[in-house]
Design an enzyme around this catalytic site. Sequence first.
Site, PDB file in Angstrom:
ATOM      1  N   ASP A 252       8.750  -6.450   3.646  1.00 48.69           N
ATOM      2  CA  ASP A 252       7.451  -5.819   3.845  1.00 48.69           C
ATOM      3  C   ASP A 252       7.670  -4.337   4.101  1.00 48.69           C
ATOM      4  O   ASP A 252       8.488  -3.962   4.961  1.00 48.69           O
ATOM      5  CB  ASP A 252       6.710  -6.455   5.029  1.00 48.69           C
ATOM      6  CG  ASP A 252       5.245  -6.049   5.062  1.00 48.69           C
ATOM      7  OD1 ASP A 252       4.448  -6.744   4.415  1.00 48.69           O
ATOM      8  OD2 ASP A 252       4.916  -5.048   5.721  1.00 48.69           O
ATOM      9  N   ASN A 260      -0.421   5.216   1.576  1.00 40.64           N
ATOM     10  CA  ASN A 260      -1.612   5.250   0.717  1.00 40.64           C
ATOM     11  C   ASN A 260      -2.645   6.254   1.231  1.00 40.64           C
ATOM     12  O   ASN A 260      -3.246   7.010   0.449  1.00 40.64           O
ATOM     13  CB  ASN A 260      -2.248   3.867   0.640  1.00 40.64           C
ATOM     14  CG  ASN A 260      -1.549   2.970  -0.363  1.00 40.64           C
ATOM     15  OD1 ASN A 260      -0.957   3.436  -1.326  1.00 40.64           O
ATOM     16  ND2 ASN A 260      -1.608   1.670  -0.131  1.00 40.64           N
ATOM     17  N   HIS A 265      -3.197   6.347  -3.544  1.00 42.58           N
ATOM     18  CA  HIS A 265      -2.773   5.041  -4.045  1.00 42.58           C
ATOM     19  C   HIS A 265      -1.838   5.161  -5.244  1.00 42.58           C
ATOM     20  O   HIS A 265      -1.011   4.279  -5.476  1.00 42.58           O
ATOM     21  CB  HIS A 265      -3.999   4.206  -4.414  1.00 42.58           C
ATOM     22  CG  HIS A 265      -4.761   3.717  -3.221  1.00 42.58           C
ATOM     23  ND1 HIS A 265      -4.399   2.585  -2.520  1.00 42.58           N
ATOM     24  CD2 HIS A 265      -5.849   4.216  -2.584  1.00 42.58           C
ATOM     25  CE1 HIS A 265      -5.227   2.396  -1.525  1.00 42.58           C
ATOM     26  NE2 HIS A 265      -6.131   3.380  -1.532  1.00 42.58           N
ATOM     27  N   ASP A 269       1.601   3.234  -5.433  1.00 44.65           N
ATOM     28  CA  ASP A 269       2.036   2.355  -6.526  1.00 44.65           C
ATOM     29  C   ASP A 269       3.445   2.705  -6.986  1.00 44.65           C
ATOM     30  O   ASP A 269       4.258   1.827  -7.285  1.00 44.65           O
ATOM     31  CB  ASP A 269       1.063   2.467  -7.699  1.00 44.65           C
ATOM     32  CG  ASP A 269      -0.266   1.784  -7.432  1.00 44.65           C
ATOM     33  OD1 ASP A 269      -0.343   1.022  -6.445  1.00 44.65           O
ATOM     34  OD2 ASP A 269      -1.219   2.009  -8.196  1.00 44.65           O
ATOM     35  N   GLU A 295       2.089  -5.113  -0.258  1.00 42.21           N
ATOM     36  CA  GLU A 295       3.399  -4.491  -0.063  1.00 42.21           C
ATOM     37  C   GLU A 295       4.461  -5.509   0.339  1.00 42.21           C
ATOM     38  O   GLU A 295       5.489  -5.143   0.887  1.00 42.21           O
ATOM     39  CB  GLU A 295       3.313  -3.389   1.001  1.00 42.21           C
ATOM     40  CG  GLU A 295       2.998  -3.877   2.399  1.00 42.21           C
ATOM     41  CD  GLU A 295       1.517  -3.880   2.742  1.00 42.21           C
ATOM     42  OE1 GLU A 295       1.205  -3.758   3.934  1.00 42.21           O
ATOM     43  OE2 GLU A 295       0.688  -3.992   1.836  1.00 42.21           O
TER      44      GLU A 295
END
Length: 379
Positions: A252, A260, A265, A269, A295
């Site tokens: 994680d 973000n 974002h 990504d 994530e």
Amino acid sequence: MLMTTLMCGAMSGVMLSLHLSFRAEVKGIGHWSLGLALVVVASLLSVARDILPAALALLGANAALLAGIGLTMVATRLFYGRSPGWRLFCLIWLCSVAGLAWWLLVTPYFEARVLIFSCAAACFYGAQLLLIARHGERHVSSYFFGLLMALQFVLMPVRGAMALLSGAAMVDLRGNSDLASLYLGVANFMALLLTVGFMMIAMRRLQNILEQRSTLDPLTQVLNRRGFAAAYEQERARRRGAARPMTLMCFDLDHFKLVNDRFGHATGDRVLVRVAREIRDALRESDHVARFGGEEFVVLLPDTVTERALGVAERIRSALHAESGELPPHTVSIGIACQQTAQETLESMLERADSALFRAKANGRDRIELSEGQWPRQA
């Protein structure tokens, strides 16, 4: 002849519809559709000799039919990821049409026209046969398509040879000879079968693409939940209850929401893509990695004890500390659980690995924790 023309027209429409729906996924379908449309044009020109000048109608019909056959070669080349081969297409087509025009308009010689057309078509079919042999998938659809191409590659020169050896009466499609009738029937049937063969390999390609889409995460191109579950079941079937270790790791990203919120974002990504790549690079071909959530990543390590899993996890964690260009710094917390018994389910392993991951988060993040009761041991 009329039925073949109607079927070619209908199949051209079907191929065009497939092209419009899947042009990005499967190449060449549009060119094959256009080739079938030219076959229809050739049929219409051949029956229009009572309306148009007979010689021009015949030349136009042969030119259209030869162009249609040539476009199937272009379609097959595109389907297998090759260049279209327009130079080869134009060379064969222009030389053949020039020869047909000479032996029709200047020095009428039917046998020579049959030989020219047959050799040109054989070149187009032979080029496709070579492509299928080199790049075709080992599947019944490719075998069927290749067999049809081989038959056409052989039948075309046979008709040309028969024209020279037996004369026009034996191969003239407007005549009443049994050989001409047989050839006409076979040619019409093969035109449809070749289209069916191409559609078979195209649908096979599309099926593989759709299966991949259903099991892969579109952003990171690693497995999704469905693909991971299928991979786990395959590993269970391969083990068949044998006492061989299997380890699960949960990853994680730490403070990913802040990435973000601060960088956007799009940058987030890119971070996810980089994490997926680093995880994949640290694994063997037999290992499996999946993205489970925003994530969160999960890795399945067959035939792996806890000690080796710790080494893999540490390599991944350290790799993410390395310079990553314009990306913001990012770390991961990792939880590890080794399968306790051959009968333990995936859900149970995930629950224990998640608990270890939760402790890694609680103990400061950017660290590795083992499931309770599990310690490194020798293989």
